[in-house]
Design a protein around this motif. Structure first.
Motif, PDB file in Angstrom:
ATOM      1  N   UNK A  84       0.831  -1.195   0.000  1.00 30.54           N
ATOM      2  CA  UNK A  84       0.000   0.000   0.000  1.00 30.54           C
ATOM      3  C   UNK A  84       0.864   1.243   0.000  1.00 30.54           C
ATOM      4  N   UNK A  85       1.901   1.239   0.837  1.00 30.70           N
ATOM      5  CA  UNK A  85       2.775   2.408   0.908  1.00 30.70           C
ATOM      6  C   UNK A  85       3.507   2.617  -0.409  1.00 30.70           C
ATOM      7  N   UNK A  86       3.893   1.506  -1.044  1.00 32.95           N
ATOM      8  CA  UNK A  86       4.579   1.608  -2.331  1.00 32.95           C
ATOM      9  C   UNK A  86       3.687   2.245  -3.374  1.00 32.95           C
ATOM     10  N   UNK A  87       2.380   1.866  -3.373  1.00 31.71           N
ATOM     11  CA  UNK A  87       1.434   2.475  -4.310  1.00 31.71           C
ATOM     12  C   UNK A  87       1.324   3.965  -4.068  1.00 31.71           C
ATOM     13  N   UNK A  88       1.258   4.363  -2.769  1.00 36.96           N
ATOM     14  CA  UNK A  88       1.141   5.785  -2.462  1.00 36.96           C
ATOM     15  C   UNK A  88       2.404   6.520  -2.873  1.00 36.96           C
ATOM     16  N   UNK A  89       3.586   5.889  -2.666  1.00 45.65           N
ATOM     17  CA  UNK A  89       4.828   6.527  -3.048  1.00 45.65           C
ATOM     18  C   UNK A  89       4.899   6.731  -4.554  1.00 45.65           C
ATOM     19  N   UNK A  90       4.345   5.736  -5.308  1.00 46.30           N
ATOM     20  CA  UNK A  90       4.333   5.885  -6.758  1.00 46.30           C
ATOM     21  C   UNK A  90       3.482   7.072  -7.172  1.00 46.30           C
ATOM     22  N   UNK A  91       2.372   7.291  -6.457  1.00 46.48           N
ATOM     23  CA  UNK A  91       1.492   8.408  -6.786  1.00 46.48           C
ATOM     24  C   UNK A  91       2.097   9.732  -6.343  1.00 46.48           C
ATOM     25  N   UNK A  92       2.783   9.743  -5.202  1.00 44.06           N
ATOM     26  CA  UNK A  92       3.317  10.978  -4.631  1.00 44.06           C
ATOM     27  C   UNK A  92       4.669  11.275  -5.250  1.00 44.06           C
ATOM     28  N   UNK A  93       4.687  11.740  -6.484  1.00 44.27           N
ATOM     29  CA  UNK A  93       5.931  12.001  -7.197  1.00 44.27           C
ATOM     30  C   UNK A  93       6.026  13.429  -7.699  1.00 44.27           C
ATOM     31  N   UNK A 301      -3.880  17.395  -5.588  1.00 44.84           N
ATOM     32  CA  UNK A 301      -2.539  17.962  -5.725  1.00 44.84           C
ATOM     33  C   UNK A 301      -1.715  17.705  -4.465  1.00 44.84           C
ATOM     34  N   UNK A 302      -2.367  17.817  -3.314  1.00 40.71           N
ATOM     35  CA  UNK A 302      -1.699  17.567  -2.029  1.00 40.71           C
ATOM     36  C   UNK A 302      -1.190  16.129  -1.964  1.00 40.71           C
ATOM     37  N   UNK A 303      -2.049  15.183  -2.312  1.00 40.94           N
ATOM     38  CA  UNK A 303      -1.689  13.774  -2.229  1.00 40.94           C
ATOM     39  C   UNK A 303      -0.621  13.390  -3.255  1.00 40.94           C
ATOM     40  N   UNK A 304      -0.496  14.172  -4.323  1.00 36.00           N
ATOM     41  CA  UNK A 304       0.478  13.855  -5.364  1.00 36.00           C
ATOM     42  C   UNK A 304       1.865  14.410  -5.059  1.00 36.00           C
ATOM     43  N   UNK A 305       2.005  15.196  -3.988  1.00 37.68           N
ATOM     44  CA  UNK A 305       3.286  15.833  -3.669  1.00 37.68           C
ATOM     45  C   UNK A 305       4.226  14.865  -2.949  1.00 37.68           C
ATOM     46  N   UNK A 306       5.511  14.949  -3.292  1.00 43.17           N
ATOM     47  CA  UNK A 306       6.521  14.179  -2.575  1.00 43.17           C
ATOM     48  C   UNK A 306       6.594  14.610  -1.115  1.00 43.17           C
ATOM     49  N   UNK A 307       6.486  15.912  -0.899  1.00 42.58           N
ATOM     50  CA  UNK A 307       6.550  16.472   0.455  1.00 42.58           C
ATOM     51  C   UNK A 307       5.312  17.324   0.707  1.00 42.58           C
ATOM     52  N   UNK A 308       4.218  16.705   1.174  1.00 44.71           N
ATOM     53  CA  UNK A 308       2.965  17.450   1.383  1.00 44.71           C
ATOM     54  C   UNK A 308       3.075  18.571   2.415  1.00 44.71           C
TER      55      UNK A 308
END
Length: 492
Positions: A84-93, A301-308
């Protein structure tokens, strides 16, 4: 930040697993039931479990923490969490710069076309105050949306999620209604803009199709929409994103064209702008509100940021850029065209000049790139409602047909109510005021009630009151103008 969230989530899941397993081995059913309930409450509130049963269980020799089933379950849980975290990391780029570009691109759109008209009609004193004021207020409301998202980082992912967290299922339904209303009315405005500008692009062109009830401008608009119709069948998000990028590029072209017309096009900036025109304030407020309406996408946009954690800085930079652009476009256009400025300044630019042709074509192409992107929320919701047993091809056909019907309804309404400034003002007053000012403050007050300083309470209640005032006054004014123009048009 994401590493800390992962470890915290993993720790809580394993802790819950151990407690449940230990309670299962306990001979006291009443103890097991109450302890599990207490642990679940603690973990649900993201608190460290300090219940009495922890001590009791630590002293009980009957517990076996090396139980093989616990190890196996913990390993599976760990793998699920990592996936799950990997999926979120892929999105947060999304980097800081990328996030700023996306937010600016989301905010800059039809609003820039009407800003010179709004400045001229409202007066420079009121327009400059409202442009800067709304820029500051919408920056703040985007900031508190970020705070709401940070309060439940794994649970909240969209604007509707925040509404559901604050006010339950009814809140989610209300927020979803506002979201779809904004999309629907914005698409009507885009199609009206397409109709108005395509007439000027093909000035003098006559289509002879022997359709008495349809004029040449209406036929040209229908042709343009039919050309854009296949985009409603696109399911690939990268292709839709490409269309969005083209739309942003067209907005830049429109802005550069206005500046070029002032510098190279021979248009003098010698018109005076009124100071303040009270009678136009309600309807003009709706135009400015529409120009800053983009909050429904900010959670994405918030969820897509590397550093929210930098989301607030992104909002400050983005709204500063957008406010500066609106100020430049608004005052430059009002000085160039004066009282004769059209509700879309591209229609006031000098005819037959190359610069004007470029601006008009960019304005025509912009709506054609927006349809698929704006329809995407409807399409995603529709696909989720379809049976999982249905094939991908069938889902694509249903989605494409629904999108095509939706676009044709938009086209019919746009041709029936061709009053750009009134529809835009109504959208801003009826929907954007709620989405950009009222609802974010209401979410924040509900979620953080009891933790907010008195000064912030006053500020949020003030913004809600101001949003209600501007929304109600603008809705009444723009609705009245829309009805009057519609009746006059049909009587003629």
């Amino acid at each position: 930040m994401w590493g800390k969230l992962l470890m915290k989530s993993l720790g809580k899941r394993l802790q819950s697993l151990v407690v449940k397993s230990n309670c299962t081995n306990c001979g006291n059913n009443q103890h097991k039931s109450s302890d599990e309930e207490n642990c679940n409450v603690c973990l649900g509130e993201s608190k460290e479990c300090k219940c009495v049963h922890n001590t009791n269980h630590n002293n009980n020799n009957n517990y076996n923490y090396n139980n093989s089933s616990n190890i196996e379950g913990g390993t599976n849980m760990m793998m699920e969490t990592k996936n799950d975290a990997s999926d979120e990391d892929d999105e947060a780029n999304s980097s800081f710069t990328h996030a700023v570009i996306n937010m600016v691109g989301m905010l800059i759109g039809l609003g820039q076309l009407s800003t010179p008209y709004a400045v001229e009609q409202g007066g420079w004193a009121y327009s400059s105050t409202l442009l800067i004021g709304l820029g500051v207020m919408c920056t703040y409301t985007s900031h508190i949306l970020g705070k709401c998202l940070r309060s439940y980082p794994t649970k909240l992912r969209s604007y509707a999620d925040i509404g559901g967290q604050a006010f339950g299922s009814k809140g989610r339904l209300l927020v979803s209604t506002f979201i779809y209303m904004e999309i629907f009315m914005a698409l009507i405005s885009y199609t009206i803009s397409l109709h108005d500008n395509i007439v000027t692009v093909f000035l003098g062109t006559t289509l002879k199709l022997h359709l008495e009830k349809l004029s040449t401008p209406q036929l040209l608009t229908i042709v343009a929409v039919l050309i854009a119709l296949p985009t409603m069948w696109i399911r690939n998000l990268s292709s839709i994103s490409f269309l969005s990028t083209v739309g942003i590029l067209m907005s830049v072209v429109i802005f550069v064209s206005l500046a070029a017309a002032a510098v190279f096009g021979g248009v003098l900036t010698n018109h005076s702008i009124p100071v303040f025109q009270m009678h136009n304030v309600p309807s003009i407020s709706g135009l400015f509100l529409f120009s800053y309406g983009g909050h429904i996408v900010f959670p994405n946009l918030y969820k897509a940021m590397k550093d929210p954690s930098k989301f607030t800085k992104v909002s400050i930079v983005s709204f500063t850029i957008v406010t500066a652009l609106y100020m430049i476009i608004g005052f430059l256009g009002a000085k160039m065209f004066g009282p004769n400025v059209n509700s879309q300044f591209t229609l006031s630019m000098p005819a037959k000049q190359i610069i004007t042709k470029v601006a008009l074509w960019a304005t025509v192409l912009t709506p054609m790139t927006k349809y698929a992107l704006e329809f995407a929320p409807f399409a995603i919701h529709l696909e989720h409602k379809l049976p999982s047993t249905m094939s991908g091809r069938t889902k694509m056909v249903i989605r494409g047909c629904a999108g095509s019907i939706f676009l044709l309804i938009i086209l019919a309404l746009a041709l029936s109510v061709p009053y750009f400034e009134h529809v835009l003002s109504l959208t801003g007053s009826l929907v954007s005021a709620a989405v950009s000012l009222i609802l974010p403050c209401a979410f924040y007050l509900k979620i953080f009630w009891g933790q907010i300083a008195k000064s912030h309470l006053v500020l949020n209640f003030f913004l809600i009151t101001l949003g209600l005032f501007l929304g109600v006054m603008g809705t009444i004014s723009s609705s009245r103008s829309l009805v009057e123009n519609f009746q006059a048009h049909h009587s003629n």
